[in-house]
Design a protein around this motif. Structure first.
Motif, PDB file in Angstrom:
ATOM      1  N   UNK A   1       0.844  -1.186   0.000  1.00 36.90           N
ATOM      2  CA  UNK A   1       0.000   0.000   0.000  1.00 36.90           C
ATOM      3  C   UNK A   1       0.879   1.236   0.000  1.00 36.90           C
ATOM      4  N   UNK A   2       0.723   2.088  -0.962  1.00 41.59           N
ATOM      5  CA  UNK A   2       1.633   3.216  -1.064  1.00 41.59           C
ATOM      6  C   UNK A   2       0.979   4.552  -0.772  1.00 41.59           C
ATOM      7  N   UNK A   3      -0.300   4.573  -0.499  1.00 39.98           N
ATOM      8  CA  UNK A   3      -0.941   5.842  -0.185  1.00 39.98           C
ATOM      9  C   UNK A   3      -2.257   5.582   0.514  1.00 39.98           C
ATOM     10  N   UNK A   4      -2.310   5.874   1.804  1.00 42.63           N
ATOM     11  CA  UNK A   4      -3.517   5.569   2.558  1.00 42.63           C
ATOM     12  C   UNK A   4      -4.705   6.400   2.112  1.00 42.63           C
ATOM     13  N   UNK A   5      -4.438   7.534   1.440  1.00 44.46           N
ATOM     14  CA  UNK A   5      -5.530   8.394   1.011  1.00 44.46           C
ATOM     15  C   UNK A   5      -6.171   7.922  -0.293  1.00 44.46           C
ATOM     16  N   UNK A   6      -5.461   7.133  -1.038  1.00 46.24           N
ATOM     17  CA  UNK A   6      -5.969   6.677  -2.331  1.00 46.24           C
ATOM     18  C   UNK A   6      -5.559   5.229  -2.541  1.00 46.24           C
ATOM     19  N   UNK A   7      -6.252   4.298  -1.858  1.00 49.18           N
ATOM     20  CA  UNK A   7      -5.804   2.903  -1.843  1.00 49.18           C
ATOM     21  C   UNK A   7      -5.739   2.272  -3.222  1.00 49.18           C
ATOM     22  N   UNK A   8      -4.707   1.483  -3.416  1.00 56.85           N
ATOM     23  CA  UNK A   8      -4.543   0.682  -4.627  1.00 56.85           C
ATOM     24  C   UNK A   8      -3.991  -0.679  -4.228  1.00 56.85           C
ATOM     25  N   UNK A   9      -4.341  -1.717  -4.951  1.00 56.32           N
ATOM     26  CA  UNK A   9      -3.786  -3.032  -4.623  1.00 56.32           C
ATOM     27  C   UNK A   9      -2.280  -3.074  -4.840  1.00 56.32           C
ATOM     28  N   UNK A  10      -1.607  -3.822  -3.979  1.00 56.85           N
ATOM     29  CA  UNK A  10      -0.185  -4.080  -4.168  1.00 56.85           C
ATOM     30  C   UNK A  10      -0.009  -5.373  -4.944  1.00 56.85           C
ATOM     31  N   UNK A  11       1.028  -5.434  -5.713  1.00 58.06           N
ATOM     32  CA  UNK A  11       1.377  -6.666  -6.402  1.00 58.06           C
ATOM     33  C   UNK A  11       2.167  -7.528  -5.428  1.00 58.06           C
ATOM     34  N   UNK A  44      22.014  -0.207  14.285  1.00 54.84           N
ATOM     35  CA  UNK A  44      20.760  -0.949  14.142  1.00 54.84           C
ATOM     36  C   UNK A  44      19.883  -0.309  13.074  1.00 54.84           C
ATOM     37  N   UNK A  45      19.003  -1.129  12.512  1.00 55.91           N
ATOM     38  CA  UNK A  45      18.069  -0.658  11.489  1.00 55.91           C
ATOM     39  C   UNK A  45      16.677  -1.206  11.805  1.00 55.91           C
ATOM     40  N   UNK A  46      15.699  -0.313  11.835  1.00 55.04           N
ATOM     41  CA  UNK A  46      14.295  -0.712  11.947  1.00 55.04           C
ATOM     42  C   UNK A  46      13.803  -1.010  10.534  1.00 55.04           C
ATOM     43  N   UNK A  47      13.259  -2.208  10.329  1.00 56.62           N
ATOM     44  CA  UNK A  47      12.746  -2.614   9.021  1.00 56.62           C
ATOM     45  C   UNK A  47      11.223  -2.664   9.108  1.00 56.62           C
ATOM     46  N   UNK A  48      10.551  -1.870   8.279  1.00 50.86           N
ATOM     47  CA  UNK A  48       9.104  -1.720   8.401  1.00 50.86           C
ATOM     48  C   UNK A  48       8.383  -2.492   7.295  1.00 50.86           C
ATOM     49  N   UNK A  49       7.434  -3.270   7.714  1.00 50.78           N
ATOM     50  CA  UNK A  49       6.642  -4.172   6.884  1.00 50.78           C
ATOM     51  C   UNK A  49       5.839  -3.470   5.800  1.00 50.78           C
ATOM     52  N   UNK A  50       5.388  -4.254   4.835  1.00 50.18           N
ATOM     53  CA  UNK A  50       4.363  -3.779   3.904  1.00 50.18           C
ATOM     54  C   UNK A  50       3.000  -4.229   4.435  1.00 50.18           C
ATOM     55  N   UNK A  51       1.963  -4.146   3.615  1.00 47.52           N
ATOM     56  CA  UNK A  51       0.616  -4.461   4.103  1.00 47.52           C
ATOM     57  C   UNK A  51       0.449  -5.933   4.464  1.00 47.52           C
ATOM     58  N   UNK A  52       1.386  -6.773   4.044  1.00 48.30           N
ATOM     59  CA  UNK A  52       1.276  -8.207   4.324  1.00 48.30           C
ATOM     60  C   UNK A  52       1.894  -8.592   5.665  1.00 48.30           C
ATOM     61  N   UNK A  97     -10.294  -1.392   5.444  1.00 46.28           N
ATOM     62  CA  UNK A  97      -9.262  -2.110   6.208  1.00 46.28           C
ATOM     63  C   UNK A  97      -8.086  -1.198   6.550  1.00 46.28           C
ATOM     64  N   UNK A  98      -7.651  -0.400   5.588  1.00 48.86           N
ATOM     65  CA  UNK A  98      -6.448   0.402   5.763  1.00 48.86           C
ATOM     66  C   UNK A  98      -6.673   1.582   6.711  1.00 48.86           C
ATOM     67  N   UNK A  99      -7.920   1.966   6.927  1.00 51.11           N
ATOM     68  CA  UNK A  99      -8.208   3.114   7.783  1.00 51.11           C
ATOM     69  C   UNK A  99      -7.676   2.919   9.198  1.00 51.11           C
ATOM     70  N   UNK A 100      -7.687   1.691   9.669  1.00 44.58           N
ATOM     71  CA  UNK A 100      -7.224   1.429  11.038  1.00 44.58           C
ATOM     72  C   UNK A 100      -5.733   1.093  11.079  1.00 44.58           C
ATOM     73  N   UNK A 101      -5.051   1.335   9.981  1.00 43.37           N
ATOM     74  CA  UNK A 101      -3.611   1.065   9.899  1.00 43.37           C
ATOM     75  C   UNK A 101      -2.907   2.247   9.240  1.00 43.37           C
ATOM     76  N   UNK A 102      -3.054   3.396   9.872  1.00 50.80           N
ATOM     77  CA  UNK A 102      -2.522   4.651   9.351  1.00 50.80           C
ATOM     78  C   UNK A 102      -1.004   4.669   9.522  1.00 50.80           C
ATOM     79  N   UNK A 103      -0.303   4.760   8.422  1.00 54.83           N
ATOM     80  CA  UNK A 103       1.166   4.710   8.457  1.00 54.83           C
ATOM     81  C   UNK A 103       1.787   5.936   9.120  1.00 54.83           C
ATOM     82  N   UNK A 104       0.990   6.961   9.360  1.00 52.43           N
ATOM     83  CA  UNK A 104       1.516   8.153  10.022  1.00 52.43           C
ATOM     84  C   UNK A 104       1.137   8.203  11.506  1.00 52.43           C
TER      85      UNK A 104
END
Length: 245
Positions: A1-11, A44-52, A97-104
């Motif tokens: 997911x690359x934009x919570x304001x305009x959802x599009x499916x990820x490949x 150290x590096x924090x590695x942040x997940x995608x939608x999966x 679904x994405x509304x409750x997972x705000x990346x900000x």
């Protein structure tokens, strides 16, 4: 997911059959996967997940790759126990679904992970890398946390906001030329805005012919012309960390 304001499916691309070299830990109110370097140098590096989600083998593979280059790498569950998106999910339900997972809205989790890395891992220099949804997190974090020395946002971008161009520390943005989720016009706008407002080192790099997910979800049997771009993007990611963390 690359934009919570305009959802599009990820490949989803190719889900690796990969077990991981690290182990799972509890970090205050969230779970995390952590993997250590051959020789600990306090980085150290924090590695942040995608939608999966944080358990996706591909993301843990990237964390292990980063650890192999000299960093304690941690993949926290930034969904805080909420279910990740399923590849078999109904995309019509995705916007809700994405509304409750705000990346900000991850500051509480970021603060917890920073405490853990400093207190439990002896980290003195910390960076952050994120993919897709996690790339948005990186973009957000790099505008707020001066203590995070470098960021790499991989096909993730905060849009529809003017407060995201004053980055606190060096940040690399990686995109695919043929990414349907992040059109080149948006990449160009980001480049322009950073040039106008950003006072620290930054780079926006677009990879020819590549689509969303190519850095960590490209099929292992991808066409030969793609492999150099995947290898280069991963190399650029590590080089950026080496230079600034």
């Amino acid at each position: 997911m690359a934009n919570e304001a305009n959802p599009c499916p990820c490949d989803i691309g190719h889900r690796l059959e990969y077990g991981g070299m690290g182990h799972e830990v509890q970090v205050e109110h969230i779970k995390a996967y952590i993997t250590r370097p051959p020789a600990d140098q306090g980085r150290a590096v924090i590695v942040v997940q995608d939608i999966f989600g944080w358990e996706l083998p591909n993301t843990r593979y990237m964390a292990d790759l980063i650890a192999g280059n000299g960093y304690t790498a941690i993949v926290p569950d930034f969904f805080v126990g909420k279910e990740p998106w399923s590849p078999s999910g109904d995309w019509n339900t995705f916007p809700e679904w994405i509304k409750s997972r705000d990346a900000r809205k991850v500051d509480k989790e970021v603060a917890a992970v920073l405490r853990y890395l400093k207190q439990q891992c002896g980290a003195q220099r910390i960076g952050i890398v994120g993919f897709c949804w996690g790339g948005i997190v990186v973009h957000h974090v790099m505008t707020k946390y001066p203590e995070i020395r470098a960021g790499v946002s991989v096909y993730g971008i905060v849009r529809d906001s003017e407060d995201v161009y004053d980055l606190k520390n060096p940040t690399l943005f990686i995109f695919g030329e043929k990414d349907p989720v992040i059109p080149l016009e948006q990449v160009s706008l980001l480049t322009q805005k950073l040039k106008e407002h950003c006072k620290v080192a930054h780079q926006v790099k677009t990879f020819t012919g590549q689509t969303h997910g190519f850095v960590h979800r490209k099929k292992e049997d991808c066409q030969a012309p793609d492999k150099p771009y995947i290898d280069e993007a991963r190399r650029n990611l590590v080089e950026w960390l080496h230079k600034y963390v």
